[in-house]
Scaffold this motif. Structure first.
Motif, mmCIF file in Angstrom:
data_model
loop_
_atom_site.group_PDB
_atom_site.id
_atom_site.type_symbol
_atom_site.label_atom_id
_atom_site.label_comp_id
_atom_site.label_asym_id
_atom_site.label_seq_id
_atom_site.Cartn_x
_atom_site.Cartn_y
_atom_site.Cartn_z
ATOM 1 N N LEU A 30 65.823 -21.482 7.103
ATOM 2 C CA LEU A 30 65.613 -22.751 7.799
ATOM 3 C C LEU A 30 66.391 -23.879 7.125
ATOM 4 O O LEU A 30 67.042 -24.690 7.794
ATOM 5 N N ASN A 31 66.363 -23.944 5.805
ATOM 6 C CA ASN A 31 67.087 -25.000 5.104
ATOM 7 C C ASN A 31 68.600 -24.841 5.227
ATOM 8 O O ASN A 31 69.327 -25.838 5.236
ATOM 9 N N GLY A 39 71.812 -30.244 14.787
ATOM 10 C CA GLY A 39 70.644 -30.355 15.660
ATOM 11 C C GLY A 39 69.347 -29.911 15.009
ATOM 12 O O GLY A 39 68.259 -30.172 15.523
ATOM 13 N N VAL A 40 69.440 -29.210 13.896
ATOM 14 C CA VAL A 40 68.245 -28.732 13.199
ATOM 15 C C VAL A 40 67.939 -29.721 12.078
ATOM 16 O O VAL A 40 68.763 -29.938 11.197
ATOM 17 N N ILE A 41 66.756 -30.311 12.149
ATOM 18 C CA ILE A 41 66.402 -31.410 11.244
ATOM 19 C C ILE A 41 65.038 -31.159 10.615
ATOM 20 O O ILE A 41 64.100 -30.731 11.287
ATOM 21 N N SER A 42 64.946 -31.437 9.333
ATOM 22 C CA SER A 42 63.671 -31.491 8.625
ATOM 23 C C SER A 42 63.784 -32.635 7.630
ATOM 24 O O SER A 42 64.719 -32.662 6.827
ATOM 25 N N SER A 48 59.998 -28.538 5.649
ATOM 26 C CA SER A 48 60.657 -27.272 5.972
ATOM 27 C C SER A 48 59.814 -26.086 5.509
ATOM 28 O O SER A 48 59.758 -25.057 6.186
ATOM 29 N N LEU A 49 59.122 -26.239 4.390
ATOM 30 C CA LEU A 49 58.220 -25.183 3.928
ATOM 31 C C LEU A 49 57.059 -25.004 4.904
ATOM 32 O O LEU A 49 56.706 -23.882 5.283
ATOM 33 N N LEU A 50 56.483 -26.113 5.339
ATOM 34 C CA LEU A 50 55.389 -26.043 6.323
ATOM 35 C C LEU A 50 55.888 -25.507 7.667
ATOM 36 O O LEU A 50 55.170 -24.769 8.347
ATOM 37 N N THR A 51 57.120 -25.841 8.024
ATOM 38 C CA THR A 51 57.708 -25.294 9.253
ATOM 39 C C THR A 51 57.883 -23.792 9.128
ATOM 40 O O THR A 51 57.645 -23.044 10.084
ATOM 41 N N ALA A 52 58.277 -23.327 7.949
ATOM 42 C CA ALA A 52 58.412 -21.884 7.715
ATOM 43 C C ALA A 52 57.061 -21.192 7.889
ATOM 44 O O ALA A 52 56.988 -20.095 8.467
ATOM 45 N N VAL A 53 55.984 -21.825 7.419
ATOM 46 C CA VAL A 53 54.639 -21.261 7.602
ATOM 47 C C VAL A 53 54.314 -21.178 9.090
ATOM 48 O O VAL A 53 53.832 -20.144 9.587
ATOM 49 N N LEU A 54 54.596 -22.261 9.818
ATOM 50 C CA LEU A 54 54.340 -22.267 11.262
ATOM 51 C C LEU A 54 55.178 -21.202 11.970
ATOM 52 O O LEU A 54 54.671 -20.469 12.830
ATOM 53 N N ARG A 111 59.714 -35.455 13.082
ATOM 54 C CA ARG A 111 60.082 -35.238 11.677
ATOM 55 C C ARG A 111 60.762 -33.892 11.457
ATOM 56 O O ARG A 111 61.442 -33.682 10.461
ATOM 57 N N VAL A 112 60.571 -32.965 12.385
ATOM 58 C CA VAL A 112 61.245 -31.659 12.337
ATOM 59 C C VAL A 112 61.766 -31.374 13.731
ATOM 60 O O VAL A 112 61.044 -31.527 14.718
#
Length: 145
Positions: A30-31, A39-42, A48-54, A111-112
């Protein structure tokens, strides 16, 4: 002391280890997407860590759904059953990208951002391929002891 730690590590469930490895892989991938695809933003590493969990949770749900639908496809004995199951497989694969986009938007808002359909498709495919590659690498790694 080190021997005691080794004993505790050997008792850790393989599914837990696999989930942690998946999270690390998802965070790295993701990073990299955040860095190289505009177009990919965190906003932060924490996001980004929380997005990875999701993503881990959503993709696990999608993989379970896909497995069930593929099972129906294989079990179908008529042509109509195969066609319906095939459409369902396509719907799960196609719809999962929108599910990912909506879940990220719902949880993180502006934010993401994972871009659009094509960037999230590329992201999901890359996540799953990276996950499979790391798991294969770990399975083939020589073990001490």
């Amino acid at each position: 002391m080190a021997e005691q730690a080794d004993t505790r590590l050997s008792r850790v469930d393989g599914a837990v280890v696999g989930a942690v490895v998946d999270l690390f892989v998802y965070t790295v991938v993701l990073n990299l997407f955040v860095e190289y695809l505009p177009g990919v933003i965190s906003e932060t590493f924490t996001l980004s860590l929380l997005t990875a969990v999701l993503l881990k949770v959503v993709l696990e749900v999608v993989l379970v759904a896909k497995k069930r639908v593929v099972g129906r496809f294989r079990a179908a004995s008529t042509r109509t059953g195969k066609v319906v199951a095939g459409v369902m497989v396509w719907a799960v694969a196609f719809g999962s990208k929108f599910l990912v986009l909506e879940a990220v938007d719902l949880v993180f808002g502006d934010r993401v951002g994972l871009g659009g359909f094509f960037s999230v498709t590329l992201l999901v495919v890359t996540l799953l391929l990276a996950r499979a590659a790391v798991r294969l690498l770990l399975e083939r790694a020589p073990r001490d002891g």
